[in-house]
Design an enzyme around this catalytic site. Structure first.
Site, PDB file in Angstrom:
ATOM      1  N   ARG A  41      -7.020   8.987   3.559  1.00  0.00           N
ATOM      2  CA  ARG A  41      -8.285   8.078   3.692  1.00  0.00           C
ATOM      3  C   ARG A  41      -8.816   8.254   5.129  1.00  0.00           C
ATOM      4  NH1 ARG A  41      -5.661   2.885   0.444  1.00  0.00           N
ATOM      5  NH2 ARG A  41      -6.720   3.270  -1.560  1.00  0.00           N
ATOM      6  N   LYS A 198       1.082  -0.600 -19.829  1.00  0.00           N
ATOM      7  CA  LYS A 198       0.633  -1.886 -20.559  1.00  0.00           C
ATOM      8  C   LYS A 198      -0.783  -1.605 -21.243  1.00  0.00           C
ATOM      9  CE  LYS A 198       3.283  -5.640 -18.506  1.00  0.00           C
ATOM     10  NZ  LYS A 198       3.224  -6.745 -17.797  1.00  0.00           N
ATOM     11  N   GLY A 374      -8.317   0.392  -7.970  1.00  0.00           N
ATOM     12  CA  GLY A 374      -9.092  -0.683  -8.618  1.00  0.00           C
ATOM     13  C   GLY A 374     -10.657  -0.467  -9.039  1.00  0.00           C
TER      14      GLY A 374
END
Length: 396
Positions: A41, A198, A374
């Site tokens: 990063r 999931k 995200g």
């Protein structure tokens, strides 16, 4: 997607003598001694900083690091190790400035790093009062932090409302260009891989992509739920039986438009979740009651690799098996190699996906690797990212 870009301001010589505030994503992992263990990063943020500095700007850079308590400084929350690494990469000293909200002393041609922005009271709540103070520090605000673009905070959103000029840095702009190319004007066929433990955490993504893609490849625990929906037994494998109806609805929705969710024809099973578990390849209909599915089988991998080989665009989020254990990593490796060999444009994102790319050493063969976890997922879901939305508003 229309927004102002730092590169356009530089090419028209608008940075000379100006105060430029760059919100970067320098949230890097560290060991217990505070040493940076992985600096991707920081390296990715260098072009924006160097370009602004060379264009004659007085450059201020900030980032969050971890999850500090606002208003309470602790040494482990400091960007000091980041300042040291930035200095090494830029080839000159980058001073770390604390308590910077009420004023920063920086001259044109200089670069300073402003201490962890999440230490400022009001950062997380996107306080207008804090954002206005930060806006007074600069003439030009640059957001180059795609990893936090899905959060509306004072340094990612609020400040952009009040500064004279707000623009996207090269990293943020490249990310939005790549995602836009993959989802808004994709070369067909468009194939998406969505894998993970999931269905519930990725249900909205699956539904959004089901309306757009030609093939939706599911993997991991998500694939097990789709196998149940297709009437197959999965033994003791991880799945969410209460979401079978959702999985069926996605399969039906795609079938109606001639698209598909390929269900595994064979799988790799084990009796326990461990690095020493024995791997057994079985046909999908032969899974025993005490089996756990940990990977797709070789026939399935070959079929999916063929689809990826002829794809015009590939979106990849998540490994299709427990690739950390080599005996359950062959499916993920086969798909990774197929993506690397494909002539289509590929974009990959998410922490586990990046780990798989590194493990199979294909980084240079993926079209674009997203830096945001995200934010990448929320973009795939079709959500508007607050930090991007404010840049678009300011461009108008």
């Amino acid at each position: 997607m229309k927004f102002n870009r730092l590169s356009d301001l530089i090419s028209t010589n608008q940075l000379q003598g100006k105060r430029v505030f760059i919100r970067a994503d320098l949230n890097v992992p560290q060991d217990d001694a505070g040493n940076i263990t992985e600096d991707t990063r920081i390296r990715a943020s260098i072009p924006a900083i160097r370009d602004a500095q060379k264009a004659g700007a007085a450059v201020m850079v900030t980032s969050h690091l971890g999850r500090p308590v606002e208003g309470e400084f602790k040494p482990e929350d400091s960007l000091a190790p980041v300042a040291k690494r930035l200095s090494e990469l830029l080839g000159f000293e980058v001073k770390l400035v604390s308590n910077w909200v009420d004023g920063v002393d920086v001259a044109p041609g200089q670069v300073v790093l402003l201490e962890n922005c999440r230490l400022n009271k009001g950062e997380k709540k996107n306080s207008d009062e804090l954002a206005q103070k930060i806006a007074k520090l600069c003439d030009i605000y640059v957001n180059d932090a795609f990893g936090t673009a899905h959060r509306a905070e004072a340094t990612t959103h609020g400040v952009a409302k009040f500064v004279p000029v707000a623009c996207a840095g090269p990293l943020l702009a490249a990310e939005l260009d790549a995602l836009g190319k993959a989802l808004n004007q994709p070369a067909r066929p468009l194939v998406a891989i969505v894998a993970g433990s999931k269905v519930s955490t990725k249900l909205t993504i699956l539904k959004t992509l089901a309306e757009k893609v030609d093939n939706l490849i599911v993997g991991g625990g998500i694939a097990n739920t789709f196998m149940l929906a297709a009437g197959l037994k999965i033994g003791k494998s991880l799945a969410e039986p209460d979401l079978i109806d959702d999985a069926k609805a996605i399969i039906d929705m795609m079938a109606k438009r001639g698209a598909s969710v390929p269900i595994p024809v064979d799988v790799v099973c084990g009796k326990e979740f461990s690095p020493t578990a024995v791997a057994t390849v079985k046909n999908a209909q032969d899974v025993a009651d005490d089996d756990m599915i940990f990977d797709i089988g070789p026939k399935t991998a070959a079929l999916l690799a063929e689809q990826l080989g002829s794809a015009g665009t590939i979106v990849w989020n998540g490994p299709v098996g427990v690739f950390e254990f080599d005996q359950f990593g062959k499916g993920t490796e086969a798909l990774a190699r197929a993506i690397a060999a494909s002539r289509g444009f590929s974009i990959a994102g998410g922490g586990d996906t990046l780990a798989a790319i590194a493990k199979y050493n294909i980084a240079d063969k993926v079209g674009y690797i997203s830096t945001g976890g995200g934010a990448f997922l929320e973009f795939l879901e079709g959500k508007t990212l607050p930090a991007v939305e404010i840049l678009q508003q300011r461009a108008q």
